[in-house]
Design a protein around this motif. Structure first.
Motif, mmCIF file in Angstrom:
data_model
loop_
_atom_site.group_PDB
_atom_site.id
_atom_site.type_symbol
_atom_site.label_atom_id
_atom_site.label_comp_id
_atom_site.label_asym_id
_atom_site.label_seq_id
_atom_site.Cartn_x
_atom_site.Cartn_y
_atom_site.Cartn_z
ATOM 1 N N ASN A 1 0.960 -1.169 0.290
ATOM 2 C CA ASN A 1 -0.007 -0.039 0.098
ATOM 3 C C ASN A 1 1.029 1.222 0.030
ATOM 4 O O ASN A 1 0.472 2.061 -0.766
ATOM 5 C CB ASN A 1 -1.090 -0.066 1.139
ATOM 6 N N ILE B 1 2.016 1.767 -3.413
ATOM 7 C CA ILE B 1 0.812 2.450 -4.381
ATOM 8 C C ILE B 1 0.810 4.028 -4.138
ATOM 9 O O ILE B 1 0.873 4.610 -4.948
ATOM 10 C CB ILE B 1 -0.502 1.787 -3.938
ATOM 11 N N LEU B 2 1.013 4.448 -2.711
ATOM 12 C CA LEU B 2 1.165 5.750 -2.528
ATOM 13 C C LEU B 2 2.237 6.462 -2.969
ATOM 14 O O LEU B 2 2.160 7.520 -3.655
ATOM 15 C CB LEU B 2 0.974 5.837 -0.844
ATOM 16 N N LYS C 1 -0.110 5.931 -7.526
ATOM 17 C CA LYS C 1 -1.212 5.087 -8.110
ATOM 18 C C LYS C 1 -2.668 5.194 -7.074
ATOM 19 O O LYS C 1 -3.705 4.706 -7.622
ATOM 20 C CB LYS C 1 -1.104 3.543 -8.165
ATOM 21 N N ALA C 2 -2.486 5.614 -6.028
ATOM 22 C CA ALA C 2 -3.583 5.744 -5.009
ATOM 23 C C ALA C 2 -4.650 6.763 -5.632
ATOM 24 O O ALA C 2 -4.503 7.679 -6.129
ATOM 25 C CB ALA C 2 -2.965 6.172 -3.735
ATOM 26 N N LYS C 3 -5.812 6.311 -5.332
ATOM 27 C CA LYS C 3 -6.965 7.010 -5.754
ATOM 28 C C LYS C 3 -7.532 7.979 -4.531
ATOM 29 O O LYS C 3 -8.132 8.804 -4.770
ATOM 30 C CB LYS C 3 -8.044 6.164 -6.125
ATOM 31 N N ALA C 4 -7.166 7.436 -3.415
ATOM 32 C CA ALA C 4 -7.643 8.054 -2.220
ATOM 33 C C ALA C 4 -6.541 8.091 -0.981
ATOM 34 O O ALA C 4 -5.907 6.846 -1.144
ATOM 35 C CB ALA C 4 -9.229 7.857 -1.769
ATOM 36 N N ILE C 5 -6.686 8.500 0.166
ATOM 37 C CA ILE C 5 -5.943 8.676 1.400
ATOM 38 C C ILE C 5 -6.706 8.940 2.737
ATOM 39 O O ILE C 5 -7.231 9.847 2.591
ATOM 40 C CB ILE C 5 -4.538 9.215 1.200
ATOM 41 N N ARG C 6 -6.614 7.832 3.473
ATOM 42 C CA ARG C 6 -7.607 8.137 4.571
ATOM 43 C C ARG C 6 -6.949 9.323 5.442
ATOM 44 O O ARG C 6 -5.701 9.371 5.539
ATOM 45 C CB ARG C 6 -7.511 6.952 5.362
#
Lengths: 67, 154
Positions: A31, A34-35, A39-44
């Protein structure tokens, strides 16, 4: 371009490896990768908060907006 | 009754699908020979059976592949969307052929009313199946997008 993640720069400044950060934040290395590779679409918010806490920085230091 | 996993009917379902597929191929190949054996000639009804049969085989093949995907525990991918849409198209083509045959029967052959009713009913049936599969493929497309977004949320 949109939002890009400059996690590499911050990691280099703090002399921390990705593996170490992933362990401390409590996310999987996959993960984090990905960040890092945008490539990440969202981050908490909770993840962002943890990263900022560990890297001792502000969200603006990690995230950037490019037109 | 589980379709996949332990204590499921997956083996039985797969066998039925395989029988449908290979039995269909065997039937299409053997049909002229069987007709010849009982002394009947190929007529328009049999000619229509071939494109219909091939479309139906494509239709069944998609479901065999979908079943394999289900076994791999990866149902929300591009392949599922594509296969459902191909199955929908195949059902649509079957419906069009049956519809054309119904109209042909009414106007040209003036066949007995029962066969026209049966053909018309099957045409509507496959039209329904085709639309249902299209909706399902669209549903899977959206589900795939949601899953992707969820997977890429860190």
């Amino acid at each position: 371009m949109g939002i890009i993640v400059n996690l590499d720069v911050m990691l280099a400044k703090r002399k921390m490896s990705s593996q170490e950060l992933a362990e401390k934040v409590g996310i999987t290395p996959t993960n984090l990768s990905i960040l890092k590779t945008n490539k990440a679409k969202a981050i908490r918010f909770s993840t962002l908060e943890k990263i900022c806490e560990i890297l001792e920085c502000k969200p603006g230091d990690i995230l950037d907006y490019i037109e | 009754m589980n379709i996949s996993g332990k204590n499921s009917i997956s083996g039985m379902l797969k066998t039925i699908l395989q029988i449908c597929f290979w039995g269909g191929i065997a039937f299409l190949i053997l049909l002229p020979i069987l007709l010849f054996a009982i002394g009947k000639h190929l007529n328009s009804f049999v000619y229509v059976l071939y494109p219909n049969g091939i479309c139906f085989l494509i239709f069944v093949k998609q479901f065999i592949e979908l079943f394999n995907l289900l076994k791999e525990n990866n149902p929300f991918c591009n392949s599922t969307v594509k296969r459902l849409s191909i199955a929908g198209k195949a059902a649509g083509i079957i419906s069009i052929i049956l519809g054309a045959e119904t109209i042909f029967n009414i106007i040209v052959i003036k066949d007995e009313i029962t066969s026209i009713f049966i053909l018309g009913f099957m045409c509507i049936l496959f039209l329904g199946v085709s639309i249902a599969l299209y909706i399902l493929s669209e549903l899977f497309k959206q589900a795939k997008e949601y899953k992707e977004e969820n997977d890429l949320t860190v």
